[in-house]
Design an enzyme around this catalytic site. Structure first.
Site, PDB file in Angstrom:
ATOM      1  N   PHE A  24       5.397  52.416  51.638  1.00 25.81           N
ATOM      2  CA  PHE A  24       4.317  51.431  51.763  1.00 25.81           C
ATOM      3  C   PHE A  24       4.632  50.481  52.909  1.00 25.81           C
ATOM      4  O   PHE A  24       5.754  49.987  53.024  1.00 25.81           O
ATOM      5  CB  PHE A  24       4.137  50.619  50.465  1.00 25.81           C
ATOM      6  CG  PHE A  24       3.237  51.300  49.484  1.00 25.81           C
ATOM      7  CD1 PHE A  24       3.713  52.327  48.692  1.00 25.81           C
ATOM      8  CD2 PHE A  24       1.902  50.932  49.372  1.00 25.81           C
ATOM      9  CE1 PHE A  24       2.869  52.985  47.795  1.00 25.81           C
ATOM     10  CE2 PHE A  24       1.058  51.586  48.486  1.00 25.81           C
ATOM     11  CZ  PHE A  24       1.537  52.609  47.695  1.00 25.81           C
ATOM     12  N   CYS A  30      -5.371  38.884  55.998  1.00 27.10           N
ATOM     13  CA  CYS A  30      -6.580  39.533  55.495  1.00 27.10           C
ATOM     14  C   CYS A  30      -7.793  38.774  56.030  1.00 27.10           C
ATOM     15  O   CYS A  30      -7.733  37.554  56.207  1.00 27.10           O
ATOM     16  CB  CYS A  30      -6.598  39.538  53.971  1.00 27.10           C
ATOM     17  SG  CYS A  30      -8.078  40.328  53.291  1.00 27.10           S
ATOM     18  N   CYS A  45     -13.079  37.403  48.761  1.00 29.33           N
ATOM     19  CA  CYS A  45     -12.332  38.182  47.769  1.00 29.33           C
ATOM     20  C   CYS A  45     -11.462  37.206  46.987  1.00 29.33           C
ATOM     21  O   CYS A  45     -10.621  36.527  47.569  1.00 29.33           O
ATOM     22  CB  CYS A  45     -11.480  39.240  48.475  1.00 29.33           C
ATOM     23  SG  CYS A  45     -10.598  40.329  47.348  1.00 29.33           S
ATOM     24  N   CYS A  48      -7.388  38.793  44.404  1.00 30.67           N
ATOM     25  CA  CYS A  48      -6.277  39.540  45.011  1.00 30.67           C
ATOM     26  C   CYS A  48      -4.982  39.375  44.219  1.00 30.67           C
ATOM     27  O   CYS A  48      -4.612  38.270  43.827  1.00 30.67           O
ATOM     28  CB  CYS A  48      -6.056  39.057  46.434  1.00 30.67           C
ATOM     29  SG  CYS A  48      -4.852  40.062  47.332  1.00 30.67           S
ATOM     30  N   ASP A  49      -4.255  40.490  44.043  1.00 36.76           N
ATOM     31  CA  ASP A  49      -3.001  40.482  43.283  1.00 36.76           C
ATOM     32  C   ASP A  49      -1.767  40.469  44.193  1.00 36.76           C
ATOM     33  O   ASP A  49      -0.657  40.704  43.702  1.00 36.76           O
ATOM     34  CB  ASP A  49      -2.963  41.703  42.348  1.00 36.76           C
ATOM     35  CG  ASP A  49      -2.973  43.036  43.101  1.00 36.76           C
ATOM     36  OD1 ASP A  49      -3.035  43.027  44.353  1.00 36.76           O
ATOM     37  OD2 ASP A  49      -2.923  44.085  42.431  1.00 36.76           O
ATOM     38  N   THR A  50      -1.960  40.187  45.477  1.00 37.23           N
ATOM     39  CA  THR A  50      -0.904  40.457  46.460  1.00 37.23           C
ATOM     40  C   THR A  50      -0.600  39.260  47.342  1.00 37.23           C
ATOM     41  O   THR A  50      -1.516  38.562  47.788  1.00 37.23           O
ATOM     42  CB  THR A  50      -1.357  41.639  47.352  1.00 37.23           C
ATOM     43  OG1 THR A  50      -1.552  42.779  46.523  1.00 37.23           O
ATOM     44  CG2 THR A  50      -0.315  41.972  48.403  1.00 37.23           C
ATOM     45  N   GLU A 117      -5.209  51.864  52.660  1.00 34.13           N
ATOM     46  CA  GLU A 117      -5.938  51.155  51.592  1.00 34.13           C
ATOM     47  C   GLU A 117      -6.683  50.013  52.269  1.00 34.13           C
ATOM     48  O   GLU A 117      -6.053  49.100  52.813  1.00 34.13           O
ATOM     49  CB  GLU A 117      -4.945  50.552  50.579  1.00 34.13           C
ATOM     50  CG  GLU A 117      -3.976  51.533  49.952  1.00 34.13           C
ATOM     51  CD  GLU A 117      -4.415  51.988  48.575  1.00 34.13           C
ATOM     52  OE1 GLU A 117      -5.290  51.328  47.966  1.00 34.13           O
ATOM     53  OE2 GLU A 117      -3.895  53.013  48.107  1.00 34.13           O
ATOM     54  N   HIS A 211       2.321  51.314  38.725  1.00 38.62           N
ATOM     55  CA  HIS A 211       3.536  50.615  39.190  1.00 38.62           C
ATOM     56  C   HIS A 211       3.746  49.323  38.416  1.00 38.62           C
ATOM     57  O   HIS A 211       4.882  48.892  38.223  1.00 38.62           O
ATOM     58  CB  HIS A 211       3.473  50.343  40.694  1.00 38.62           C
ATOM     59  CG  HIS A 211       2.227  49.677  41.165  1.00 38.62           C
ATOM     60  ND1 HIS A 211       0.987  50.258  41.055  1.00 38.62           N
ATOM     61  CD2 HIS A 211       2.016  48.478  41.746  1.00 38.62           C
ATOM     62  CE1 HIS A 211       0.079  49.443  41.559  1.00 38.62           C
ATOM     63  NE2 HIS A 211       0.669  48.348  41.986  1.00 38.62           N
TER      64      HIS A 211
HETATM   65  C1  LIG Z   1      -4.042  44.189  47.863  1.00 38.59           C
HETATM   66  S1  LIG Z   1      -5.251  45.345  48.388  1.00 38.59           S
HETATM   67  C2  LIG Z   1      -4.812  45.586  50.107  1.00 38.59           C
HETATM   68  C3  LIG Z   1      -5.717  46.549  50.842  1.00 38.59           C
HETATM   69  C4  LIG Z   1      -7.121  46.051  51.175  1.00 38.59           C
HETATM   70  N1  LIG Z   1      -7.146  44.693  51.618  1.00 38.59           N
HETATM   71  C5  LIG Z   1      -8.048  46.249  50.004  1.00 38.59           C
HETATM   72  O1  LIG Z   1      -8.467  45.263  49.420  1.00 38.59           O
HETATM   73  O2  LIG Z   1      -8.331  47.393  49.683  1.00 38.59           O
HETATM   74  C6  LIG Z   1      -4.694  46.895  47.627  1.00 38.59           C
HETATM   75  C7  LIG Z   1      -5.500  47.381  46.455  1.00 38.59           C
HETATM   76  O3  LIG Z   1      -5.327  46.499  45.367  1.00 38.59           O
HETATM   77  C8  LIG Z   1      -6.570  46.277  44.764  1.00 38.59           C
HETATM   78  N2  LIG Z   1      -6.517  45.018  44.029  1.00 38.59           N
HETATM   79  C9  LIG Z   1      -6.362  43.781  44.564  1.00 38.59           C
HETATM   80  N3  LIG Z   1      -6.338  42.845  43.610  1.00 38.59           N
HETATM   81  C10 LIG Z   1      -6.462  43.493  42.423  1.00 38.59           C
HETATM   82  C11 LIG Z   1      -6.509  43.068  41.068  1.00 38.59           C
HETATM   83  N4  LIG Z   1      -6.423  41.771  40.733  1.00 38.59           N
HETATM   84  N5  LIG Z   1      -6.640  44.011  40.107  1.00 38.59           N
HETATM   85  C12 LIG Z   1      -6.717  45.326  40.434  1.00 38.59           C
HETATM   86  N6  LIG Z   1      -6.680  45.784  41.698  1.00 38.59           N
HETATM   87  C13 LIG Z   1      -6.565  44.887  42.683  1.00 38.59           C
HETATM   88  C14 LIG Z   1      -7.518  46.272  45.938  1.00 38.59           C
HETATM   89  O4  LIG Z   1      -8.870  46.411  45.564  1.00 38.59           O
HETATM   90  C15 LIG Z   1      -7.004  47.452  46.722  1.00 38.59           C
HETATM   91  O5  LIG Z   1      -7.529  48.647  46.222  1.00 38.59           O
HETATM   92  N1  LIG Z   2       3.335  51.329  43.777  1.00 36.39           N
HETATM   93  C1  LIG Z   2       2.325  50.733  44.419  1.00 36.39           C
HETATM   94  N2  LIG Z   2       1.177  51.410  44.587  1.00 36.39           N
HETATM   95  C2  LIG Z   2       0.183  50.795  45.280  1.00 36.39           C
HETATM   96  N3  LIG Z   2      -1.026  51.313  45.601  1.00 36.39           N
HETATM   97  C3  LIG Z   2      -1.696  50.407  46.343  1.00 36.39           C
HETATM   98  C4  LIG Z   2      -0.908  49.279  46.502  1.00 36.39           C
HETATM   99  C5  LIG Z   2      -1.295  48.155  47.380  1.00 36.39           C
HETATM  100  O1  LIG Z   2      -0.849  47.035  47.188  1.00 36.39           O
HETATM  101  O2  LIG Z   2      -2.084  48.424  48.297  1.00 36.39           O
HETATM  102  C6  LIG Z   2       0.288  49.514  45.818  1.00 36.39           C
HETATM  103  C7  LIG Z   2       1.506  48.789  45.583  1.00 36.39           C
HETATM  104  O3  LIG Z   2       1.701  47.620  45.951  1.00 36.39           O
HETATM  105  N4  LIG Z   2       2.488  49.458  44.894  1.00 36.39           N
HETATM  106  S1  SF4 Z   3      -7.580  42.521  47.666  1.00 34.50           S
HETATM  107 FE1  SF4 Z   3      -6.342  41.014  48.783  1.00 34.50          FE
HETATM  108  S2  SF4 Z   3      -5.795  42.022  50.649  1.00 34.50           S
HETATM  109 FE2  SF4 Z   3      -7.540  43.202  49.797  1.00 34.50          FE
HETATM  110  S3  SF4 Z   3      -9.408  42.270  50.638  1.00 34.50           S
HETATM  111 FE3  SF4 Z   3      -8.980  41.155  48.785  1.00 34.50          FE
HETATM  112  S4  SF4 Z   3      -7.765  39.387  49.492  1.00 34.50           S
HETATM  113 FE4  SF4 Z   3      -7.684  40.900  51.102  1.00 34.50          FE
HETATM  114 MG   LIG Z   4      -0.624  46.233  45.223  1.00 30.80          MG
END
Ligand SMILES: C[S@@+](CC[C@H](N)C(=O)[O-])C[C@H]1O[C@@H](n2cnc3c(N)ncnc32)[C@H](O)[C@@H]1O
Ligand SMILES: Nc1nc2[nH]cc(C(=O)O)c2c(=O)[nH]1
Ligand code: SF4
Ligand SMILES: [Mg+2]
Length: 217
Positions: A24, A30, A45, A48-50, A117, A211
């Site tokens: 990864f 973003c 958005c 977001c979990d990231t 992604e 994961h």
């Molecule tokens: C952190 S995003 C990064 C890539 C891109 N910005 C996007 O949104 O697709 C990676 C994946 O995590 C998903 N995701 C983000 N926050 C989430 C949440 N709270 N629960 C489940 N999936 C989530 C997004 O929809 C995406 O499919």
């Molecule tokens: N194991 C693992 N799988 C993933 N698939 C999508 C991810 C992401 O954050 O985009 C993710 C991530 O963060 N970890």
């Molecule tokens: S899930 Fe996180 S990284 Fe993806 S579009 Fe939303 S704010 Fe951006």
């Molecule tokens: Mg993730």
């Protein structure tokens, strides 16, 4: 210059390629959220979990040229004798703010299949081997075809029906992880709601973020 939050070797935890060993690469930044908690509720958005801010994560940094970054990522793949094709997943943040054709080609030249992604709001460079689009709220899609459409569910302003006729090979609902996010007080959990929707609409499959249950990256 590429800005990378972090990079790691793990199993893909989501979507059609769940369980596949993957490098990864998480890009910094973003276009739909600054990453600051104080901005979350005013962003396009909001769930977001990231953490994609900065370049201080594991194997993160700033990379001045394509070959240096490609070599850095390729080195994360365990180069044991194996028949498996190496696999890199570009994510973020929003990878399409930074991913370019030279980087895709540099990974492919090192034997990697290249997955992305994306939130789908920016055009994708050519050459991507596996494209996953995950639409967000009322944003407009710039990408309407690809390998998988993976919708976080539920989003009151992005119902699955809006995307069901697009040109994707796989359609997934991924229950919204509300850990640490102010929940909107729904009567059913996102998992229960996604389960019910997939049973009633078999075009859609359930994507669980394995994961997180496994406790791996
Ligand atoms: C952190 S995003 C990064 C890539 C891109 N910005 C996007 O949104 O697709 C990676 C994946 O995590 C998903 N995701 C983000 N926050 C989430 C949440 N709270 N629960 C489940 N999936 C989530 C997004 O929809 C995406 O499919
Ligand atoms: N194991 C693992 N799988 C993933 N698939 C999508 C991810 C992401 O954050 O985009 C993710 C991530 O963060 N970890
Ligand atoms: S899930 Fe996180 S990284 Fe993806 S579009 Fe939303 S704010 Fe951006
Ligand atoms: Mg993730």
């Amino acid at each position: 210059m590429y800005h990378i939050k972090e990079a790691f070797y793990t199993l893909q935890g989501e979507g059609a390629r769940t369980g596949r060993a993957s490098v990864f690469c998480r890009f910094t930044g973003c276009n739909l959220w600054s990453g600051r908690e104080s901005d979350r509720q005013h962003s396009a958005c909001r769930f977001c979990d990231t953490d994609f801010v900065g370049s201080n994560g594991k194997n993160g940094g700033r990379f001045a040229d394509t070959d240096t970054l490609a070599a850095h990522l390729a080195a994360l793949w365990p180069h044991l004798p194996t028949a498996a094709t190496p696999y890199v997943v570009f994510t973020g943040g929003e990878p399409l703010l930074q991913l370019d054709t030279p980087l895709i080609e540099a990974m492919q030249a090192r034997g990697f299949e290249v997955a992305v992604e994306t939130n789908g709001t920016l055009p994708a460079p050519p050459g991507i081997d596996w494209l996953c689009v995950s639409p967000k709220g009322t944003t407009t899609l710039a990408i309407e075809n690809g390998d998988e459409l993976k919708l976080v569910y539920p989003q009151h302003d992005a119902p699955p029906s809006r995307f069901a006729s697009l040109d994707f090979s796989h359609f997934f609902l991924q229950p919204m992880d509300t850990t640490g996010i102010a929940s909107c007080g729904q009567p059913t959990t996102p998992l229960d709601a996604a389960l019910a929707y997939c049973l009633a609409n078999p075009q859609w499959r359930l994507s669980l973020q394995i994961h997180k249950t496994l406790g791996i990256e």
